[in-house]
Design a protein around this motif. Structure first.
Motif, PDB file in Angstrom:
ATOM      1  N   TYR A 129       0.016  -1.150 -12.308  1.00 14.20           N
ATOM      2  CA  TYR A 129      -0.995  -1.410 -11.288  1.00 14.20           C
ATOM      3  C   TYR A 129      -1.113  -2.904 -11.008  1.00 14.20           C
ATOM      4  O   TYR A 129      -1.069  -3.731 -11.922  1.00 14.20           O
ATOM      5  CB  TYR A 129      -2.346  -0.855 -11.720  1.00 14.20           C
TER       6      TYR A 129
ATOM      7  N   PRO B 251      -8.293  -4.687   1.404  1.00 10.39           N
ATOM      8  CA  PRO B 251      -8.702  -3.347   1.831  1.00 10.39           C
ATOM      9  C   PRO B 251      -9.107  -3.325   3.302  1.00 10.39           C
ATOM     10  O   PRO B 251      -9.420  -4.352   3.899  1.00 10.39           O
ATOM     11  CB  PRO B 251      -9.892  -3.052   0.920  1.00 10.39           C
TER      12      PRO B 251
ATOM     13  N   PRO C 105      -7.517   1.618   1.118  1.00 12.61           N
ATOM     14  CA  PRO C 105      -8.410   1.060   0.082  1.00 12.61           C
ATOM     15  C   PRO C 105      -7.718   0.215  -0.973  1.00 12.61           C
ATOM     16  O   PRO C 105      -8.359  -0.610  -1.617  1.00 12.61           O
ATOM     17  CB  PRO C 105      -9.050   2.307  -0.535  1.00 12.61           C
ATOM     18  N   GLY C 106      -6.410   0.420  -1.158  1.00 13.97           N
ATOM     19  CA  GLY C 106      -5.692  -0.346  -2.171  1.00 13.97           C
ATOM     20  C   GLY C 106      -4.701  -1.328  -1.593  1.00 13.97           C
ATOM     21  O   GLY C 106      -3.764  -1.743  -2.281  1.00 13.97           O
TER      22      GLY C 106
ATOM     23  N   GLU D 205      -6.292  -8.765  -2.808  1.00 18.12           N
ATOM     24  CA  GLU D 205      -6.716  -7.447  -2.346  1.00 18.12           C
ATOM     25  C   GLU D 205      -7.096  -7.525  -0.869  1.00 18.12           C
ATOM     26  O   GLU D 205      -7.869  -8.394  -0.468  1.00 18.12           O
ATOM     27  CB  GLU D 205      -7.893  -6.941  -3.173  1.00 18.12           C
TER      28      GLU D 205
ATOM     29  N   HIS E 184       0.866  -1.176   0.000  1.00 15.64           N
ATOM     30  CA  HIS E 184       0.000   0.000   0.000  1.00 15.64           C
ATOM     31  C   HIS E 184       0.902   1.224   0.000  1.00 15.64           C
ATOM     32  O   HIS E 184       2.130   1.090   0.037  1.00 15.64           O
ATOM     33  CB  HIS E 184      -0.969  -0.005   1.191  1.00 15.64           C
TER      34      HIS E 184
ATOM     35  N   LYS F  90      -3.140  -6.194  -9.960  1.00 16.99           N
ATOM     36  CA  LYS F  90      -4.476  -6.757 -10.098  1.00 16.99           C
ATOM     37  C   LYS F  90      -4.546  -8.048  -9.287  1.00 16.99           C
ATOM     38  O   LYS F  90      -3.541  -8.765  -9.170  1.00 16.99           O
ATOM     39  CB  LYS F  90      -4.787  -7.071 -11.568  1.00 16.99           C
TER      40      LYS F  90
ATOM     41  N   HIS G 137      -1.507  -0.940  -6.177  1.00 18.26           N
ATOM     42  CA  HIS G 137      -2.907  -1.076  -6.556  1.00 18.26           C
ATOM     43  C   HIS G 137      -3.453   0.258  -7.056  1.00 18.26           C
ATOM     44  O   HIS G 137      -3.144   1.320  -6.510  1.00 18.26           O
ATOM     45  CB  HIS G 137      -3.729  -1.559  -5.360  1.00 18.26           C
ATOM     46  N   GLU G 138      -4.283   0.203  -8.062  1.00 21.12           N
ATOM     47  CA  GLU G 138      -4.808   1.417  -8.705  1.00 21.12           C
ATOM     48  C   GLU G 138      -5.612   2.287  -7.752  1.00 21.12           C
ATOM     49  O   GLU G 138      -5.683   3.512  -7.920  1.00 21.12           O
ATOM     50  CB  GLU G 138      -5.669   1.028  -9.913  1.00 21.12           C
ATOM     51  N   ASN G 139      -6.233   1.686  -6.729  1.00 24.87           N
ATOM     52  CA  ASN G 139      -7.039   2.472  -5.796  1.00 24.87           C
ATOM     53  C   ASN G 139      -6.225   3.505  -5.017  1.00 24.87           C
ATOM     54  O   ASN G 139      -6.802   4.398  -4.390  1.00 24.87           O
ATOM     55  CB  ASN G 139      -7.762   1.553  -4.804  1.00 24.87           C
ATOM     56  N   GLU G 140      -4.902   3.362  -5.043  1.00 26.09           N
ATOM     57  CA  GLU G 140      -4.058   4.338  -4.346  1.00 26.09           C
ATOM     58  C   GLU G 140      -3.124   5.063  -5.312  1.00 26.09           C
ATOM     59  O   GLU G 140      -2.053   5.544  -4.913  1.00 26.09           O
ATOM     60  CB  GLU G 140      -3.279   3.638  -3.223  1.00 26.09           C
ATOM     61  N   HIS G 141      -3.541   5.190  -6.553  1.00 27.46           N
ATOM     62  CA  HIS G 141      -2.647   5.773  -7.562  1.00 27.46           C
ATOM     63  C   HIS G 141      -2.315   7.227  -7.259  1.00 27.46           C
ATOM     64  O   HIS G 141      -1.263   7.718  -7.664  1.00 27.46           O
ATOM     65  CB  HIS G 141      -3.260   5.633  -8.971  1.00 27.46           C
TER      66      HIS G 141
END
Length: 205
Positions: free
Chosen positions: A108, A127, A131-132, A125, A54, A110, A77-81
């Motif tokens: 990213y 979370p 979130p990522g 994942e 993360h 997956k 992870h893309e959620n923390e880009h």
């Protein structure tokens, strides 16, 4: 495969070098880049990538010097880009430390199987703490690098931006605790543990 742990930075964050054949993965380079560079050069193995569980500041502090030194791709992870370059999201704004600002991740992560060099592992994942969040599961070797989701007799904090306690508990019960009891957990802080021990002894779950 060998996993080397280094306790790094002001928060005592665990960073890992994972070794296999002549390849090396850097996971969560939390700080002290000169120390890590010296160790990587001593090992005389080829770094293949930087993987992040993360993007909290205490896990990414040495990303830029290592990326530059070895010309490595950074995976997140893309959620923390947006977190790499935003001290309010990566948390460094709220601690008595220099604000951490990094360039964006190159690629990213997956969920599912992944291969880099000599390494085969699964991305899960996770979370809740963030979130990522992800964990890296090396099934053949029975090791998990869990980030700040699951600790030895503890769990990750959920009071930082976008943390969620109920989501974290669900993550641990449904995803991490579905793994075999013998798997060794290498957390983001503190000592190693196993899935089986945490099922029996973790007071939070």
């Amino acid at each position: 495969m060998e996993i080397k742990k280094y306790v790094l930075g002001q928060l005592g964050t665990n960073g890992y070098l994972v070794l296999k054949e002549d390849n090396l993965l850097i996971i969560d380079p939390a700080g002290e880049p000169n120390r890590l560079i010296k160790e990587i050069d001593r090992l005389a193995m080829k770094p293949k990538a930087i993987l992040l569980t993360h993007a909290h500041f205490d896990h990414i502090g040495a990303v830029e010097p290592l990326r530059k030194q070895y010309d490595l791709p950074v995976y997140l992870h893309e959620n923390e880009h947006e977190w790499m370059g935003n001290p309010a999201l990566n948390g460094s704004k709220y601690f008595p430390v220099k604000e951490v600002i990094c360039q964006p991740a190159d690629r990213y992560l997956k969920p599912g199987p992944m291969s880099i060099g000599a390494f085969d592992f699964t991305v899960i994942e996770t979370p809740g703490h963030s979130p990522g969040g992800v964990a890296f599961v090396f099934n053949q070797e029975q090791h998990i690098i869990s980030g700040d989701s699951l600790f030895n007799r503890g769990i990750g904090r959920t009071d930082l931006p976008l943390g969620d306690y109920d989501t974290l508990i669900q993550t641990i019960k449904e995803k991490l605790f579905s793994l075999p009891d013998a798997y060794i957990v290498h957390p983001g802080h503190g000592p190693e543990t196993t899935i089986g021990d945490e099922k029996k002894l973790n007071p939070f779950v």
